[in-house]
Design a protein around this motif. Structure first.
Motif, PDB file in Angstrom:
ATOM      1  N   GLY A 206      -2.512 -24.047  48.928  1.00  0.00           N
ATOM      2  CA  GLY A 206      -2.659 -25.360  48.317  1.00  0.00           C
ATOM      3  C   GLY A 206      -1.478 -25.787  47.482  1.00  0.00           C
ATOM      4  O   GLY A 206      -0.353 -25.386  47.722  1.00  0.00           O
ATOM      5  N   GLY A 207      -1.773 -26.602  46.465  1.00  0.00           N
ATOM      6  CA  GLY A 207      -0.718 -27.223  45.682  1.00  0.00           C
ATOM      7  C   GLY A 207      -0.584 -26.670  44.286  1.00  0.00           C
ATOM      8  O   GLY A 207      -0.113 -27.370  43.393  1.00  0.00           O
ATOM      9  N   GLY A 229      -6.246 -31.151  46.765  1.00  0.00           N
ATOM     10  CA  GLY A 229      -6.164 -30.994  48.207  1.00  0.00           C
ATOM     11  C   GLY A 229      -5.459 -29.713  48.603  1.00  0.00           C
ATOM     12  O   GLY A 229      -5.019 -28.923  47.758  1.00  0.00           O
ATOM     13  N   HIS A 230      -5.360 -29.511  49.905  1.00  0.00           N
ATOM     14  CA  HIS A 230      -4.713 -28.329  50.445  1.00  0.00           C
ATOM     15  C   HIS A 230      -3.876 -28.739  51.650  1.00  0.00           C
ATOM     16  O   HIS A 230      -3.919 -29.874  52.103  1.00  0.00           O
ATOM     17  CB  HIS A 230      -5.744 -27.274  50.865  1.00  0.00           C
ATOM     18  N   GLY A 231      -3.124 -27.814  52.165  1.00  0.00           N
ATOM     19  CA  GLY A 231      -2.318 -28.087  53.342  1.00  0.00           C
ATOM     20  C   GLY A 231      -0.913 -28.525  52.991  1.00  0.00           C
ATOM     21  O   GLY A 231      -0.517 -28.594  51.828  1.00  0.00           O
ATOM     22  N   GLY A 235       1.304 -29.403  49.466  1.00  0.00           N
ATOM     23  CA  GLY A 235       2.468 -28.599  49.118  1.00  0.00           C
ATOM     24  C   GLY A 235       3.721 -29.433  48.925  1.00  0.00           C
ATOM     25  O   GLY A 235       4.526 -29.161  48.026  1.00  0.00           O
ATOM     26  N   ILE A 236       3.882 -30.449  49.750  1.00  0.00           N
ATOM     27  CA  ILE A 236       5.054 -31.320  49.620  1.00  0.00           C
ATOM     28  C   ILE A 236       4.996 -32.103  48.313  1.00  0.00           C
ATOM     29  O   ILE A 236       5.988 -32.224  47.596  1.00  0.00           O
ATOM     30  CB  ILE A 236       5.149 -32.261  50.835  1.00  0.00           C
ATOM     31  N   VAL A 237       3.811 -32.635  47.980  1.00  0.00           N
ATOM     32  CA  VAL A 237       3.657 -33.348  46.705  1.00  0.00           C
ATOM     33  C   VAL A 237       3.939 -32.408  45.545  1.00  0.00           C
ATOM     34  O   VAL A 237       4.608 -32.768  44.571  1.00  0.00           O
ATOM     35  CB  VAL A 237       2.243 -33.951  46.590  1.00  0.00           C
TER      36      VAL A 237
END
Length: 403
Positions: A206-207, A229-231, A235-237
């Motif tokens: 996740g983040g 969230g996850h995914g 991760g990009i955020v």
């Protein structure tokens, strides 16, 4: 009962989609191998696969036979628009008896001379993966058996795409997470750090993140956060927020002002994203810390000869969605020699079937004035133990070394 010809066709399709050799191929080759077989299996002239892109909400031409121009020209079809877009939107097979400007948006289809088309959605557990369609240069009557056979191929392609994309996304996110978490924590005179990061057992990575960095004036910045969230998207955020926070920290001494600017940036450029963040600055003498919380749980402070406590720092709204108005708060905390601070994400203290307050109380009772590495080990042993967490866990422990 299907005719012998239909049964033979179904058998050929089943043999094609269950070919064990496909399992050894990468996704592009699996798609290409099946797409090239489809025209012969269904007695048509063209076949094409358009994969769904979540970011743009479009179908992207990925592989084709008899209609290779779709791929070469990078055709993108919005979901809900045109033939393929309609198949994706309704998520049901669609037969097209006339191909012209009134029925399709891609001019390649009528310029190639396609007369009739059949399209099926590519779904996995109800989730859209793409669209597979075939076409004929002559008037062709597609039967129920044709629809069923093409759907078999579409289901095989959808499963292959879903598995490969999920695997690639997880690998990319794991690499991203590792690249953004500090490989080595700084060791300035008078301060010690240790950290743990553990992905949740039943989620993708996740983040969650933590960060420790040196600032001008012999100050140390400490950040911890959790993107909702996850995914890969989370991760990009997470990576963008981490980089932005570092940049704002260089220009502003007040953690509250850093959080204000981070919120403004995220609300404008990361629309739809939300994160809890804690940011603290320890000064050059290490005897005090300034802290600002954006929806994030308060750190635990354990100091010699003092009761361990959750810091009294009321959190402002989370980062994102422009929820905060005006200035964000900042509190000053004294750090006596030997004081230990434990920053964490909610995965450490939240458990299904247990109250959050119970998790926070257990954490408070577990953190003691000791070396950061020992505190990390004790906290993880007590709060995680032999039961893997459902959510990601980030734990960062700092200690002002005893005089």
């Amino acid at each position: 009962m299907p005719t012998s010809a239909a049964a033979e066709g179904r058998l050929r399709v089943l043999e094609a989609v269950t070919d064990s050799a496909l399992a050894r191929l990468d996704l592009d080759k699996v798609i290409a191998a099946l797409v090239t077989q489809v025209p012969g299996l269904l007695q048509v002239d063209t076949a094409a696969v358009l994969l769904y892109d979540h970011g743009s909400d479009e179908l992207i031409a990925t592989a084709a036979t008899g209609l290779e121009e779709e791929v070469w020209q990078g055709v993108h079809i919005p979901v809900g628009v045109g033939f393929a877009g309609h198949v994706a939107a309704c998520r049901e097979p669609v037969i097209l008896d006339r191909v012209d400007k009134s029925t399709v948006v891609n001019p390649l289809l009528w310029l190639k001379g396609i007369q009739t088309m059949l399209g099926v959605p590519m779904l996995v557990h109800g989730e859209l993966v793409g669209v597979l369609h075939v076409g004929s240069f002559t008037q062709h009557r597609f039967t129920e058996d044709d629809v069923a056979l093409l759907q078999l191929v579409g289901d095989r392609l959808a499963l292959a795409a879903h598995v490969r994309v999920a695997t690639a996304e997880r690998a990319a996110l794991t690499a991203l997470q590792r690249s953004l978490l500090p490989a080595h924590l700084p060791s300035p005179p008078g301060l010690e750090f240790a950290a743990r990061y553990v992905p949740g057992s039943d989620t993708t990575v996740g983040g969650d993140w933590y960060d420790v960095f040196e600032l001008p004036g012999e100050r140390i910045g400490i950040a911890i956060g959790d993107v909702a969230g996850h995914g890969l998207a989370a991760g990009i955020v997470m990576g963008r927020l981490r980089s932005a926070l570092r940049a704002y920290a260089l220009d502003h001494d007040d953690p509250g002002e850093v959080m204000c600017r981070l919120d403004r940036k995220a609300s404008h450029f990361e629309q739809g994203a939300m994160a809890t963040v804690g940011y603290a600055v320890i000064d050059a003498t290490h005897n005090r810390m300034r802290l600002s919380l954006a929806g994030h749980p308060a750190p635990v402070l354990a100091a010699p000869n003092q009761p361990t406590r959750l810091l009294d720092a009321a959190p402002d709204p989370p980062i994102g969605f422009g929820l905060a108005t005006g200035h964000r708060g900042c509190v000053t905390v004294d750090l006596p020699p030997g004081a230990v601070l434990a920053f964490y994400t909610d995965g450490l203290v939240e458990r299904r079937g247990h109250l959050l307050d119970d998790g926070l109380a257990l954490l408070r009772d577990t953190v003691v004035p000791d070396s950061p590495a020992a505190v990390c080990a004790h906290v993880m042993s007590t709060l995680v133990g032999a039961q893997p967490a459902n959510d990601d866990i980030a734990l960062l422990v700092a200690r002002r070394t005893p005089d």
